[in-house]
Scaffold this motif. Structure first.
Motif, short mmCIF file in Angstrom:
data_model
loop_
_atom_site.label_atom_id
_atom_site.label_comp_id
_atom_site.label_asym_id
_atom_site.label_seq_id
_atom_site.Cartn_x
_atom_site.Cartn_y
_atom_site.Cartn_z
N SER A 58 0.83 -1.20 0.00
CA SER A 58 0.00 0.00 0.00
C SER A 58 0.87 1.25 0.00
O SER A 58 0.50 2.27 -0.61
CB SER A 58 -0.92 0.00 1.22
OG SER A 58 -0.17 -0.02 2.42
N SER A 91 0.83 4.31 -2.71
CA SER A 91 0.70 5.71 -2.30
C SER A 91 1.86 6.55 -2.84
O SER A 91 1.65 7.66 -3.34
CB SER A 91 0.67 5.80 -0.77
OG SER A 91 -0.43 5.09 -0.25
N ILE A 146 -5.81 0.61 -2.41
CA ILE A 146 -5.23 0.43 -1.07
C ILE A 146 -6.25 -0.19 -0.12
O ILE A 146 -5.94 -1.07 0.68
CB ILE A 146 -4.73 1.78 -0.53
CG1 ILE A 146 -3.54 2.26 -1.35
CG2 ILE A 146 -4.34 1.66 0.94
CD1 ILE A 146 -3.08 3.67 -1.01
N LYS A 151 -5.99 -3.93 1.96
CA LYS A 151 -5.66 -3.52 3.32
C LYS A 151 -5.07 -4.66 4.13
O LYS A 151 -4.28 -4.44 5.05
CB LYS A 151 -6.92 -2.97 4.03
CG LYS A 151 -6.65 -2.28 5.33
CD LYS A 151 -7.93 -1.64 5.87
CE LYS A 151 -7.65 -0.89 7.16
NZ LYS A 151 -8.87 -0.28 7.71
N SER A 173 -1.34 -4.53 4.11
CA SER A 173 -0.68 -3.31 4.53
C SER A 173 -0.15 -3.43 5.95
O SER A 173 -0.45 -4.37 6.68
CB SER A 173 -1.65 -2.11 4.45
OG SER A 173 -2.62 -2.22 5.44
#
Length: 318
Positions: free
Chosen positions: A224, A228, A307, A311, A314
């Protein structure tokens, strides 16, 4: 004799916590208000320009917004913006991940510190410096690469080269890749450093090699964060102005080959046209800015959806 029940504690909130909470809420609301105000302003001015446009705003291959009647369209600008950004992301993201992994997991500490400092320093270089470097150094030295691409891949049409100056979308994409590389690398490196050491040590204890440790623990943990960081770099690539305006030879044509001179982007067109634009011309440029604004929001929204769907990989659940 039993002990008396303890008096219930009051759920008190400290003054500092209340102030911080209110400031955080106020900042979030202020950000939404500012974004909404920008959207309303762009929409109102864009509506004026589009209502007076004699061409098709989405498909017209010219920009004569100051004429009477005005005729303009964003087809070339949308194509150039998307293509140059895709080229930049294709080149920058794999290299950035490799550099981030080297700094965080392979390089000795004595070497990792200076390299990380240089990467952070490159991220702070103004775009006009990259533009001047691109115009004076990169463009003259792209001819050899373009000849090689034409020799082996010219049959595709996408990499056909006729010897024109290398002020093309490919050159712009390479320059943007160099510009966004430090940003993506810095963010990705910090994400990789947050990988729980217990996960890495557990993988090593099971006999995993260093690459297997990275593949099984570091990359899933930082997925993730990589997305980003990539979206942060893509945002800069989509909106880059001065570097693109310095390197690109603008024209309102969509060339089949990425190596031919010409093309344009939203930001470059706004920077080059705004000074000479009249009232209608400025409204037309604002209309193109609205499209770039929407494009950026869509890209960031898509990143958030990706994302959210990943999750479980992450660091939030590590």
């Amino acid at each position: 004799m039993g002990m008396p029940d303890a008096a219930p504690r009051k759920n008190t909130v400290r003054l500092g916590d209340r102030v911080f909470s209110n400031l955080s809420k106020g900042s979030g609301i202020a950000l939404l208000v500012i974004m909404a105000a920008i959207a309303v302003f762009l929409t109102i001015r864009a509506a004026v320009a589009i209502s007076n446009n004699e061409g098709n705003f989405l498909t017209t291959f010219q920009w004569n917004a100051n004429d009477s009647p005005p005729v303009f369209g964003i087809a070339v600008l949308l194509f150039g913006t998307v293509v140059s950004s895709v080229i930049a992301m294709t080149l920058a993201v794999p290299v950035a991940i490799g550099i981030a992994l080297f700094i965080s997991h392979y390089a000795p500490r004595r070497l990792a510190g200076p390299i990380g400092y240089v990467v952070d320093l490159l991220a702070a270089v103004p775009s006009i410096i990259y533009g001047l470097w691109g115009a004076l150094f990169l463009v003259p030295h792209m001819t050899g690469l373009f000849d090689w691409l034409d020799q082996f891949f010219g049959w595709t049409g996408i990499f056909a080269y006729n010897g024109t100056p290398a002020r093309s979308l490919m050159t712009v994409g390479i320059l943007l890749a160099i510009m966004i590389l430090p940003i993506i690398t810095s963010v990705t490196r910090e994400v990789f450093k947050q990988t729980p050491k217990a996960h890495e040590e557990a993988a090593l204890a099971l006999g995993a090699t260093r690459w297997e440790v990275i593949r099984m623990t570091v990359l899933p943990f930082g997925r993730s964060g990589i997305i980003s960081a990539s979206m942060l770099g893509l945002g800069r690539a989509l909106g880059e102005t001065m570097a693109v305006a310095t390197v690109l030879s603008p024209s309102f044509l969509i060339n089949a080959s990425l190596l031919e001179s010409g093309g344009g982007t939203f930001a470059q067109n706004i920077a080059s046209q705004f000074k000479e634009a009249g009232s209608m011309g400025r409204d037309a440029l604002i209309a193109s800015g609205l499209v770039l604004f929407i494009l950026t929001l869509l890209v960031n929204g898509a990143a958030r959806l990706i994302i959210a769907r990943r999750k479980e990989y992450s660091g939030a659940n590590a």
